[in-house]
Every structure is written in structure tokens, then in C-alpha cells.
Design a protein around this motif. Structure first.
Motif, short mmCIF file in Angstrom:
data_model
loop_
_atom_site.label_atom_id
_atom_site.label_comp_id
_atom_site.label_asym_id
_atom_site.label_seq_id
_atom_site.Cartn_x
_atom_site.Cartn_y
_atom_site.Cartn_z
N TRP A 1 0.84 -1.19 0.00
CA TRP A 1 0.00 0.00 0.00
C TRP A 1 0.88 1.24 0.00
O TRP A 1 1.64 1.49 0.92
N ASP A 2 0.80 2.02 -1.04
CA ASP A 2 1.55 3.26 -1.18
C ASP A 2 0.64 4.31 -1.81
O ASP A 2 0.73 4.59 -3.00
N PRO A 3 -0.28 4.89 -1.03
CA PRO A 3 -1.27 5.79 -1.60
C PRO A 3 -0.69 7.07 -2.20
O PRO A 3 -1.30 7.66 -3.09
N LEU A 4 0.48 7.51 -1.75
CA LEU A 4 1.08 8.74 -2.28
C LEU A 4 2.06 8.49 -3.41
O LEU A 4 2.59 9.44 -3.99
N GLY A 5 2.32 7.23 -3.72
CA GLY A 5 3.18 6.89 -4.85
C GLY A 5 4.66 7.15 -4.65
O GLY A 5 5.38 7.40 -5.61
N PHE A 6 5.14 7.07 -3.41
CA PHE A 6 6.56 7.29 -3.16
C PHE A 6 7.44 6.25 -3.85
O PHE A 6 8.59 6.50 -4.14
N THR A 7 6.91 5.06 -4.07
CA THR A 7 7.71 3.98 -4.66
C THR A 7 7.34 3.72 -6.11
O THR A 7 7.67 2.66 -6.65
N ARG B 1 13.79 4.97 3.06
CA ARG B 1 12.54 5.33 3.72
C ARG B 1 12.22 4.34 4.84
O ARG B 1 11.70 4.71 5.89
#
Length: 136
Positions: free
Chosen positions: A19-25, A36
């Protein structure tokens, strides 16, 4: 998809998966992810220590004696929480900031956003280990 590179990481659980809702990966950069992860563990541990620092004096009591003898200021006179900010002398705050800086600078040599510094560091490993009954 680059996000599939992290599907087997610790903490990934069904039914959400990674789960990466902000798209950091979104770029799939493994070293950035590792940086991180290291920073997340470090900040989590600092938060836990801060919480204990807030709770412990209320449960166990405060140190006996004086925080600042020249100001006739006892440890018992210092309130908990944000109310302590105005009560602790400036030199006391300077000592705390100096100690925090020492802790930050004496750990692994990592520059803020330089991911290559994290290549050889295991997340959560800061160069010391807890002694247990299994140690020689």
C-alpha cells in the motif's frame, strides 16, 4: 509494474497488499525504499521514546533534587507535556539539543537524501544490540 518489486517486503498483508497511496515507490527504486524504511524505523523508535518520556514521570515520579540549583528549580516543579517548554531553562534546552545532535551524528553515516548511503545498512540496525541471556 515497479510496485511489484515491493510485494514481498515485511509488512505487506492481504487483502491490501503493498500500500503506497502517495506513490513514493512508483519508480521502483529499491535503495530509496530502503532509505525510507530505515528512516521510518528510526522515527518510530524516537516517537516511542518520547511517549515513554511523557508517561514515565507520571507513573514512577520525577527525579529528586534540582534541575537548576541556581534558579531553585526542582525536577518536581517541571510539568509534563508542552507546559514544560516554558519552565526548562535555555541551557537545559541547549543540552538536550546537543545530545540529540550527538546521537544523530554518532550513528551510521548517512546523508539526508542520499540513497547510496543506505546500501549496506540493515533497516533498524544502528550499531548496537540489546544484551540478552543468550549472549556470551
Amino acid at each position: 509494474s515497479p510496485l511489484r518489486a515491493f510485494e514481498n517486503e515485511l509488512g505487506v498483508q492481504e487483502p491490501v497488499g503493498f500500500w503506497d497511496p502517495l506513490g513514493f515507490t512508483a519508480d521502483g527504486d529499491a535503495l530509496a525504499f530502503k532509505r525510507r524504511r530505515c528512516v521510518e524505523l528510526k522515527h518510530g523508535r524516537i516517537s516511542m521514546l518520547a511517549t515513554m518520556g511523557y508517561i514515565t514521570p507520571e507513573v514512577t515520579g520525577k527525579f529528586p533534587g534540582y534541575l537548576a540549583p541556581s534558579m531553585d528549580l526542582k525536577f518536581a516543579d517541571i510539568p509534563t507535556g508542552l507546559a514544560a517548554v516554558s519552565k526548562v531553562p535555555a541551557l537545559g534546552w541547549a543540552q538536550m539539543v546537543a545530545y540529540a545532535g550527538y546521537c544523530e551524528l554518532s550513528g551510521p553515516t548517512t546523508r539526508a537524501a542520499n540513497t547510496s548511503d543506505y546500501a549496506d545498512i540493515a533497516p533498524g540496525d544502528y550499531g548496537w544490540k540489546l544484551l540478552t541471556s543468550d549472549d556470551p
